[in-house]
Scaffold this motif. Structure first.
Motif, short mmCIF file in Angstrom:
data_model
loop_
_atom_site.label_atom_id
_atom_site.label_comp_id
_atom_site.label_asym_id
_atom_site.label_seq_id
_atom_site.Cartn_x
_atom_site.Cartn_y
_atom_site.Cartn_z
N VAL A 210 0.85 -1.18 0.00
CA VAL A 210 0.00 0.00 0.00
C VAL A 210 0.89 1.23 0.00
O VAL A 210 1.77 1.38 0.86
N LEU A 211 0.67 2.14 -0.95
CA LEU A 211 1.43 3.38 -1.04
C LEU A 211 0.51 4.56 -0.79
O LEU A 211 -0.58 4.63 -1.35
N LEU A 212 0.98 5.50 0.04
CA LEU A 212 0.19 6.70 0.35
C LEU A 212 1.04 7.96 0.17
O LEU A 212 1.24 8.74 1.09
N PRO A 213 1.52 8.21 -1.05
CA PRO A 213 2.39 9.36 -1.27
C PRO A 213 1.59 10.64 -1.52
O PRO A 213 0.37 10.61 -1.73
N GLY A 214 2.32 11.74 -1.53
CA GLY A 214 1.75 13.02 -1.96
C GLY A 214 2.49 13.47 -3.21
O GLY A 214 3.67 13.16 -3.40
N VAL A 215 1.81 14.21 -4.08
CA VAL A 215 2.44 14.69 -5.30
C VAL A 215 3.68 15.53 -4.97
O VAL A 215 4.68 15.51 -5.70
N ASP A 216 3.65 16.24 -3.83
CA ASP A 216 4.80 17.07 -3.47
C ASP A 216 6.05 16.23 -3.23
O ASP A 216 7.17 16.71 -3.44
N ASP A 217 5.90 14.98 -2.81
CA ASP A 217 7.06 14.11 -2.65
C ASP A 217 7.80 13.95 -3.97
O ASP A 217 9.04 14.00 -4.03
N PHE A 218 7.06 13.75 -5.05
CA PHE A 218 7.67 13.51 -6.36
C PHE A 218 8.21 14.81 -6.96
O PHE A 218 9.20 14.78 -7.69
N GLN A 219 7.55 15.92 -6.64
CA GLN A 219 8.05 17.20 -7.13
C GLN A 219 9.43 17.50 -6.53
O GLN A 219 10.35 17.93 -7.23
N LYS A 220 9.57 17.23 -5.23
CA LYS A 220 10.84 17.51 -4.56
C LYS A 220 11.94 16.53 -4.97
O LYS A 220 13.09 16.91 -5.13
N LEU A 221 11.57 15.27 -5.13
CA LEU A 221 12.58 14.22 -5.34
C LEU A 221 12.88 13.97 -6.81
O LEU A 221 14.03 13.69 -7.17
N TYR A 222 11.86 14.07 -7.68
CA TYR A 222 12.05 13.76 -9.09
C TYR A 222 11.79 14.94 -10.03
O TYR A 222 11.97 14.82 -11.23
#
Length: 330
Positions: A210-222
């Motif tokens: 189960v994954l519960l990410p936020g779009v901001d995680d991907f903006q900062k990291l990728y």
């Protein structure tokens, strides 16, 4: 704020949450939280992303067996945290105490819009040793968990050698049939480099059901801000359920049954957004583990997050939360 939920909204389709047979373990760091009450006074509490989620889950779903896993000291503040956990009816089977280290701490600074920043004192906290501090019996008992939930912060704070032990234990739990849940909760300042963060977060993606990410995680990291690209990245790892949070926008849920778009519950009375995502995670997991369908769980989680931001600090007063939850009537 009230939401009537009929029995027809209970999830009757077999999914990953039906595999849960045992306690829900939340693994992370809990720190002393200091919040300004006036120019000369500070309020004292305890907080940390997985601790916050465990508290809100247990308040909303008291029948669920919730465990908080970390490591604390033998000092007065650690004893106060232990008492707080017991008061919240959260179990501490996986919370060893050591005499050589103590709790980390942080101070919350909020602006006029309720957005927050933090000042941390956590460089040598006991939580950095949460795996090696477990006894052999405690470590073995983790394999009997129903779900193990951790975040990017949980792994970022660990000592390098401790992180290796963490991955070994996680793989053992996965093989034992424990459902693994993960929220990247990426905080650049906790990692030596973005490359090391990616390596570890992607390892978590590979292991998680189960994954519960936020779009901001991907903006900062990728550097990715498009939600479809974020979903595509996550689905490469074949999670059983993906819950994509978009801040003030809709929540997107992807699983074997397809995709659902769930509107968030808005709130103009923003005091402190500190643990909105943590409250969402806790209530969502609690609702799903209780048999509710993903959309119903996300609506309840969004309502809880919307309420939590009305009060300062990570953990809102229990009476206020309980009154809200009774009126929500899930």
């Amino acid at each position: 704020m009230s939401q009537q939920t009929s029995a027809s909204t209970l999830n009757t389709t077999a999914d990953i949450f039906t595999k849960i047979n045992g306690p829900l373990v939340f693994a992370g760091e809990c720190m002393l939280e200091l919040v300004n009450q006036s120019e000369t006074q500070l309020g004292k509490s305890f907080a940390g992303d997985l601790y916050n989620s465990s508290v809100y889950l247990k308040r909303a779903f008291p029948a669920i067996n919730v465990e908080f896993m970390s490591c604390i000291g033998n000092d007065m503040l650690s004893s106060e945290l232990l008492a707080r956990l017991h008061a919240e009816k959260i179990s501490t089977q996986f919370l060893p105490q050591i005499s050589t280290h103590h709790l980390g701490s942080y101070m919350v600074v909020t602006d006029e819009f309720g957005e927050r920043s933090f000042i941390y004192w956590r460089g040598d906290s006991a939580a950095k040793r949460m795996v090696s501090a477990l006894s052999a019996e405690q470590s073995l008992s983790l394999d009997d968990s129903g779900m193990f939930f951790f975040s990017g912060i949980s792994i970022a704070i660990l000592l390098d050698e401790e992180r290796e032990l963490f991955w070994q234990k996680l793989e053992q739990m996965q093989q034992a049939g424990v459902v693994i849940a993960f929220d990247p909760n990426y905080r650049p300042q906790l990692w030596r480099s973005a490359e090391i963060a990616k390596l570890n977060i992607e390892k978590a993606f590979q292991l998680a059901d189960v994954l519960l990410p936020g779009v901001d995680d991907f903006q900062k990291l990728y550097g990715i801000s498009d939600v479809e690209q974020c979903i595509e990245l996550c689905m490469q790892y074949n999670p059983q359920e993906l819950v994509m949070k978009q801040g003030e926008k809709n929540v997107l849920i992807v699983n074997a049954q397809g995709r659902e778009v769930v509107p968030i519950v808005p709130n103009d009375n923003v005091v402190d957004t500190t643990s909105a995502g943590d409250a969402f995670n806790g209530v969502y997991i609690g609702a799903r583990a209780s048999g509710f369908a993903p959309k119903t769980a996300a609506l309840a989680a969004s309502a809880a997050a919307s309420k939590v931001i009305e009060t300062p600090g990570a953990i809102m007063p229990k009476e206020l939360f309980d009154n809200f939850w009774k009126s929500y009537n899930l």
